[in-house]
Design a protein around this motif. Structure first.
Motif, PDB file in Angstrom:
ATOM      1  N   THR A  16       0.828  -1.207   0.000  1.00 25.43           N
ATOM      2  CA  THR A  16       0.000   0.000   0.000  1.00 25.43           C
ATOM      3  C   THR A  16       0.861   1.254   0.000  1.00 25.43           C
ATOM      4  O   THR A  16       0.526   2.249  -0.650  1.00 25.43           O
ATOM      5  CB  THR A  16      -0.952   0.036   1.209  1.00 25.43           C
ATOM      6  N   PHE A  19       1.942   1.994  -3.542  1.00 24.33           N
ATOM      7  CA  PHE A  19       0.877   2.645  -4.321  1.00 24.33           C
ATOM      8  C   PHE A  19       0.727   4.113  -3.911  1.00 24.33           C
ATOM      9  O   PHE A  19       0.523   4.985  -4.749  1.00 24.33           O
ATOM     10  CB  PHE A  19      -0.454   1.913  -4.125  1.00 24.33           C
ATOM     11  N   TYR A  20       0.824   4.373  -2.609  1.00 27.93           N
ATOM     12  CA  TYR A  20       0.644   5.724  -2.095  1.00 27.93           C
ATOM     13  C   TYR A  20       1.744   6.650  -2.607  1.00 27.93           C
ATOM     14  O   TYR A  20       1.478   7.783  -3.035  1.00 27.93           O
ATOM     15  CB  TYR A  20       0.639   5.689  -0.565  1.00 27.93           C
ATOM     16  N   LYS A  23       1.352   7.499  -6.156  1.00 31.82           N
ATOM     17  CA  LYS A  23       0.040   8.094  -6.440  1.00 31.82           C
ATOM     18  C   LYS A  23      -0.772   7.226  -7.414  1.00 31.82           C
ATOM     19  O   LYS A  23      -1.439   7.722  -8.327  1.00 31.82           O
ATOM     20  CB  LYS A  23       0.189   9.511  -6.997  1.00 31.82           C
ATOM     21  N   SER A  24      -0.703   5.904  -7.189  1.00 32.73           N
ATOM     22  CA  SER A  24      -1.404   4.949  -8.053  1.00 32.73           C
ATOM     23  C   SER A  24      -2.674   4.448  -7.369  1.00 32.73           C
ATOM     24  O   SER A  24      -2.694   4.211  -6.152  1.00 32.73           O
ATOM     25  CB  SER A  24      -0.499   3.750  -8.362  1.00 32.73           C
ATOM     26  N   LYS A  25      -3.737   4.308  -8.145  1.00 30.57           N
ATOM     27  CA  LYS A  25      -4.989   3.763  -7.629  1.00 30.57           C
ATOM     28  C   LYS A  25      -4.839   2.253  -7.432  1.00 30.57           C
ATOM     29  O   LYS A  25      -4.131   1.580  -8.188  1.00 30.57           O
ATOM     30  CB  LYS A  25      -6.129   4.034  -8.606  1.00 30.57           C
ATOM     31  N   ASN A 130      -1.780   4.827   3.150  1.00 30.19           N
ATOM     32  CA  ASN A 130      -0.380   5.273   3.109  1.00 30.19           C
ATOM     33  C   ASN A 130       0.557   4.255   3.734  1.00 30.19           C
ATOM     34  O   ASN A 130       1.757   4.523   3.910  1.00 30.19           O
ATOM     35  CB  ASN A 130      -0.225   6.631   3.796  1.00 30.19           C
ATOM     36  N   LYS A 441      -6.048   9.356   4.694  1.00 32.67           N
ATOM     37  CA  LYS A 441      -5.167   9.140   3.532  1.00 32.67           C
ATOM     38  C   LYS A 441      -5.702   8.090   2.565  1.00 32.67           C
ATOM     39  O   LYS A 441      -4.952   7.305   1.981  1.00 32.67           O
ATOM     40  CB  LYS A 441      -3.755   8.696   3.997  1.00 32.67           C
ATOM     41  N   THR A 443      -7.444   8.594  -0.305  1.00 35.04           N
ATOM     42  CA  THR A 443      -7.850   9.112  -1.613  1.00 35.04           C
ATOM     43  C   THR A 443      -7.299   8.301  -2.782  1.00 35.04           C
ATOM     44  O   THR A 443      -7.720   8.493  -3.920  1.00 35.04           O
ATOM     45  CB  THR A 443      -7.423  10.581  -1.758  1.00 35.04           C
ATOM     46  N   SER A 444      -6.351   7.397  -2.535  1.00 36.92           N
ATOM     47  CA  SER A 444      -5.872   6.530  -3.612  1.00 36.92           C
ATOM     48  C   SER A 444      -6.749   5.302  -3.790  1.00 36.92           C
ATOM     49  O   SER A 444      -6.521   4.503  -4.701  1.00 36.92           O
ATOM     50  CB  SER A 444      -4.424   6.104  -3.353  1.00 36.92           C
TER      51      SER A 444
END
Length: 503
Positions: A16, A19-20, A23-25, A130, A441, A443-444
Motif C-alpha cells: 500500500t 501505491f501511495y 500516487k497509483s490507484k 499510506n 489518507k 484518496t488513492s
C-alpha cells in the motif's frame, strides 16, 4: 497475534505504501465475492488479502474472537462452535466473509435483536492507504471505526477484527406463522420481533395472499420423539419449499432444527433463485432433480456460475431496506411493477442507516418527519428474472431505485447500482465521507460511488483480447450458451475475478 499474521500485514503495508508513494490507484482483492456487480481486478493494481483467512484465537471467558477478514461464515461458526460460542449475527450464505460483513452491509434474521454484523465488532485493525497500521474502535479513531461500516473497502485495508460472541445452543425451535396478505406479513413480522424469547425472525411472501413469518428460539432441549428437520443434506428440502409446506393448512407449525442447518438454511438454492436455473435449462423442478443437481445449487457454486455467465444482466437482484410504515406499500409496488414472488422479509434495527454506506442521517420518510422515536426498518429481498432489452433492464432498476427513495428507504450496495453520481450523493453524505477519506489518507482508493456504480466497461472487461476474447463473446451472445458456459466455469473452479496475467 501470531507471526504469520504479522508478516502478512507487513507485506500489505509495504504494497500500500508503494501505491501511495507513486500516487497509483488500487483495489482490495479478496478472491471471491457475494456481490452481483460486474467485477474484474487488475493484478498490478490490487492489494491481495485473500490469505487473511484464519480465526487466530477465541477468548472463552470474554466471549470474543480475533478473526481475519477473509474468514467465511461457515468456517467462523465451525471454530466458535468448538469453544461453545456463536457469532450473534451470522449471514445466511456460508461463503460471506467477516470482512465483507463488516465493511459491506450485512443483516440477518437476528439483526432485529443484535443489529447489523458490524455492530458485533469491538475493534478493527486497518492498514491505511499510506501503509500505516491503526486500531479503530469506539474509543480509538472512533470516526474511522464507525465509518468503516458500509465503506466497501474505500477507507483502508481491513486486516483483523475482534468479534463479540454469545453462548451457543444446539438447536433452534422454529415456529412457522401463516399470513394471508402483505399487510399481515409486515404486522406479524413486527409482532414477532417484540417477543423477548425470539432470537431470529424472518419471512417469506409466497404470493400476494400467502406467506410465512418464521420465528426462532435457541434451545438445547428437544422434546422426546421429536424429529429434527435438516436443510443441509442433498436429500433435505430447500428451506423456502419447506416453509411453504408448513403453512399450507393455515395453522402455525413448530419444529426443531440443528443450529448450523438453521444458520445456512438458504444456502441450497440461494433462497429460491436456484429454481430459475431449472426453468432456464428446461429441467423438471422436483425432489429428484434437486438431489441430482445439488452440487450446483450451493451459493458458492452459483455465484461462480453467475459471474462467469454474466447472467446478472437478466435478473433483478436487489435488497431494499424500507421504514416499516412504508414496507407494505412498497411491496404492493413490487407486485404491480414486477410480479416477482417469493419475496424475503427481514426485520432490521432502528440504527439501520448507520450501517448502510454513509447515508444522510435523516430518513426521507414523511411518516417519520415529526417523530422523535427511531424507526424500525424491514428488508425486502427482490430476486428474480427480468427478461428484457438492456435499456428496459436499466430503466426497470432505476425505477426501483427511485421508488425506494420515495418511500424513505435505502438499497443494499452489494447489488448493481444505476444511480447517476448526482443522485447517489443526494442520498449519501459526500462531504463527511470525503473528509474522512482525506483524514485517513484514503484518496488513492476508489470512492463508494466508484466502487458500486454500474459500469458497462466492466462488462467488456469480462472478455479477453484477441481470438480467445472473440470466441468468448460468441459463446456469451445467447442466453443458452452463456448458461452452459457458467456451469462449465463453476465445475472447473479457479479464480473468476482476477484478470489473467498478460504475456
Amino acid at each position: 497475534m501470531d507471526d504469520i499474521h504479522k508478516t502478512t500485514v507487513e507485506r500489505i503495508c509495504k504494497d500500500t505504501r508503494r501505491f501511495y508513494e507513486t500516487k497509483s490507484k488500487f483495489r482490495v482483492y479478496h478472491g471471491s465475492t457475494n456481490s452481483t456487480r460486474h467485477a474484474k481486478f487488475d493484478r498490478d493494481a490490487i492489494i491481495d488479502v485473500s490469505t487473511l483467512n484464519r480465526v487466530l484465537s477465541i477468548d472463552v471467558k470474554r466471549k470474543t474472537a480475533l478473526v481475519e477478514p477473509n474468514v467465511p461464515m461457515d468456517a467462523l461458526v465451525r471454530e466458535t462452535k468448538k469453544a461453545g460460542l456463536l457469532p450473534p449475527v451470522v449471514m445466511e450464505f456460508p461463503g460471506i466473509t467477516v470482512g465483507g460483513g463488516f465493511v459491506g452491509t450485512a443483516g440477518e434474521s437476528s439483526s432485529f435483536k443484535y443489529g447489523f454484523f458490524d455492530r458485533t465488532v469491538n475493534w478493527a485493525e486497518v492498514v491505511l492507504a499510506n501503509g500505516t497500521v491503526v486500531k479503530a474502535s469506539e474509543t480509538e479513531h472512533p470516526d474511522l471505526f464507525n465509518g468503516l461500516a458500509g465503506s466497501f473497502g474505500t477507507l483502508g485495508v481491513l486486516t483483523l477484527v475482534e468479534l463479540r460472541l454469545i453462548d451457543i445452543k444446539k438447536f433452534v425451535e422454529l415456529t412457522y406463522h401463516p399470513v394471508a396478505s402483505i399487510k399481515e406479513s409486515i404486522s406479524k413480522t413486527q409482532e414477532e420481533t417484540l417477543k423477548e424469547e425470539n432470537d431470529y425472525v424472518d419471512g417469506i411472501i409466497l404470493a400476494k395472499n400467502n406467506g410465512a413469518i418464521i420465528s426462532g428460539r435457541l434451545t438445547d432441549e428437544v422434546p422426546r420423539l421429536s424429529m429434527l428437520q435438516m436443510f443441509s443434506r442433498a436429500w433435505d428440502p430447500w428451506f423456502y419449499l419447506h416453509a411453504e409446506e408448513m403453512v399450507r393448512n393455515g395453522k402455525p407449525h413448530k419444529e426443531f432444527v440443528p443450529i448450523e442447518d438453521y444458520l445456512f438454511r438458504y444456502d441450497r438454492g440461494a433462497f429460491w433463485t436456484g429454481m430459475y436455473g431449472f426453468k432456464f435449462f428446461w429441467t423438471p423442478f422436483n425432489w429428484f432433480t434437486r438431489l441430482l443437481l445439488d452440487y450446483f445449487m450451493h451459493t458458492r457454486v452459483m455465484y461462480h456460475a453467475l459471474h462467469a455467465s454474466g447472467h446478472t444482466d437478466r435478473y433483478i437482484i436487489q435488497d431494499l431496506a424500507l421504514p416499516a410504515n412504508n414496507a407494505a406499500a412498497f411491496i404492493n409496488y413490487i407486485d404491480s411493477r414486477f410480479g416477482l414472488y417469493p419475496l424475503w422479509l427481514c426485520p432490521l434495527p432502528p440504527n439501520t442507516r448507520g450501517s448502510m454506506a454513509h447515508p444522510h442521517s435523516l430518513a426521507r420518510n414523511p411518516n417519520a418527519a415529526n417523530s422523535t422515536e427511531p424507526e424500525q426498518y424491514i428488508n425486502v429481498g427482490v430476486w428474480g428474472p427480468y427478461p428484457s432489452s438492456q435499456d428496459e433492464y436499466v430503466n426497470a432498476n432505476r425505477d426501483l431505485e427511485q421508488k425506494v427513495r420515495d418511500f424513505g428507504g435505502l438499497k443494499w450496495l452489494y447489488a448493481r447500482a444505476f444511480y447517476t453520481e448526482e443522485e447517489f450523493w443526494h442520498i449519501y453524505d459526500e462531504k463527511s465521507y470525503k473528509a474522512l477519506r482525506e483524514k485517513y489518507k484514503a484518496t488513492s482508493l476508489p470512492t463508494v460511488y466508484e466502487k458500486v456504480r454500474e459500469d458497462l466497461k466492466k462488462k467488456e472487461a469480462m472478455y479477453d483480447t484477441g481470438f480467445k476474447g472473440q470466441l468468448k463473446r460468441i459463446v456469451l451472445s445467447t442466453n443458452l450458451t452463456r448458461g452452459f458456459y457458467g456451469v462449465y466455469k463453476a465445475i472447473r473452479g479457479g479464480d473468476y475475478l482476477l484478470s489473467k496475467k498478460q504475456k
